[in-house]
Enzyme design. Structure first.
Site, PDB file in Angstrom:
ATOM      1  N   ASP A  16       0.850  -1.196   0.000  1.00 41.65           N
ATOM      2  CA  ASP A  16       0.000   0.000   0.000  1.00 41.65           C
ATOM      3  C   ASP A  16       0.886   1.246   0.000  1.00 41.65           C
ATOM      4  OD1 ASP A  16      -3.201   0.531   0.957  1.00 41.65           O
ATOM      5  OD2 ASP A  16      -1.801   2.203   1.145  1.00 41.65           O
ATOM      6  N   ILE A  17       0.480   2.244  -0.746  1.00 41.08           N
ATOM      7  CA  ILE A  17       1.258   3.481  -0.881  1.00 41.08           C
ATOM      8  C   ILE A  17       1.246   4.294   0.421  1.00 41.08           C
ATOM      9  CG2 ILE A  17      -0.545   5.087  -1.683  1.00 41.08           C
ATOM     10  CD1 ILE A  17       1.349   5.856  -3.978  1.00 41.08           C
ATOM     11  N   ASN A  20     -13.065  -3.157   2.283  1.00 41.31           N
ATOM     12  CA  ASN A  20     -14.036  -2.082   2.439  1.00 41.31           C
ATOM     13  C   ASN A  20     -14.993  -2.089   1.246  1.00 41.31           C
ATOM     14  OD1 ASN A  20     -12.802  -1.075   4.824  1.00 41.31           O
ATOM     15  ND2 ASN A  20     -11.248  -0.057   3.587  1.00 41.31           N
ATOM     16  N   HIS A  22      -7.041  -5.869   2.002  1.00 35.93           N
ATOM     17  CA  HIS A  22      -5.940  -5.322   2.791  1.00 35.93           C
ATOM     18  C   HIS A  22      -5.371  -6.451   3.654  1.00 35.93           C
ATOM     19  CE1 HIS A  22      -6.959  -0.924   2.279  1.00 35.93           C
ATOM     20  NE2 HIS A  22      -8.155  -1.435   2.023  1.00 35.93           N
ATOM     21  N   GLU A  46     -12.137   3.604  -1.142  1.00 39.56           N
ATOM     22  CA  GLU A  46     -11.642   4.740  -1.931  1.00 39.56           C
ATOM     23  C   GLU A  46     -11.335   4.352  -3.363  1.00 39.56           C
ATOM     24  OE1 GLU A  46      -8.291   6.189   0.265  1.00 39.56           O
ATOM     25  OE2 GLU A  46      -9.547   7.282   1.698  1.00 39.56           O
ATOM     26  N   HIS A  92     -10.172  -5.060  -3.529  1.00 39.46           N
ATOM     27  CA  HIS A  92      -8.847  -5.315  -2.961  1.00 39.46           C
ATOM     28  C   HIS A  92      -8.973  -5.763  -1.528  1.00 39.46           C
ATOM     29  CE1 HIS A  92      -9.876  -1.052  -2.482  1.00 39.46           C
ATOM     30  NE2 HIS A  92      -9.216  -1.090  -1.341  1.00 39.46           N
TER      31      HIS A  92
END
Ligand code: 5GP
Ligand code: ZN
Length: 113
Positions: A28-29, A85, A100, A93, A98
Site C-alpha cells: 500500500d502506498i 471495504n 488489505h 476509496e 482489494h
C-alpha cells in the site's frame, strides 16, 4: 481506467510482492501498519457487491495467496488482519476490489478506516 488496473498493466509503478495470471499483490502506498499489502484480482471487479458465482474460485485463490504472502513476510505466526471495504460507509476509496493484508504489530480494534 482505474488506478489498480493501471498497476496491473504496468502503467503505474508498485512494489509488487506477488503476481500470477489472476492475482497481484503490492505494498500500500500509505501503509497503516508495518506490513500493509493490497491483494487484488487482475479482473476489474469494483466492489464485493459485484461478485458473481463465477468469482467463487478466484476469491478462494486470493485467500490462499494471502496466506502465502503472510508467511513470506513473516507475519503468519504473529498474526494479521484481512479486510475489504465496500462503498462509502465501508470507507472504500478505490473501486477495484482489494483485500488489505495488515500486520507486523498489534493492530488494535480497527485499522483501515
Ligand atoms: P480502500 O479505502 O479503497 O479500501 O483502500 C484503498 C487503498 O489503496 C488505500 O489504503 C490507499 O493507501 C491505497 N492506494 C491508493 N492509491 C494507491 C496507489 O496508487 N498505489 C498503491 N500501492 N496503493 C494505493
Ligand atoms: Zn480496475
Amino acid at each position: 481506467m482505474c488506478v489498480f488496473c493501471k498497476i496491473v498493466k504496468g502503467e503505474l509503478p508498485a512494489k509488487v510482492v506477488y503476481e500470477d495470471d489472476r492475482v497481484m499483490a503490492f505494498h500500500d502506498i500509505n501503509p497503516q501498519a508495518p506490513v500493509h499489502v493490497l491483494v487484488i484480482p487482475k479482473e476489474h471487479i469494483p466492489t464485493v457487491n459485484d461478485l458473481k458465482e463465477e468469482h467463487a474460485e478466484l476469491i478462494g485463490h486470493i485467500f490462499l495467496v494471502i496466506k502465502k504472502i503472510a508467511k513470506e513476510l513473516g507475519i503468519a505466526e504473529s498474526g494479521y488482519r484481512v479486510l475489504v471495504n465496500c462503498n462509502s460507509d465501508g470507507g472504500q476509496e478505490i473501486y477495484h476490489l482489494h483485500f488489505h493484508l495488515l500486520g507486523g504489530k498489534p493492530l488494535g480494534p480497527m485499522v483501515c478506516r
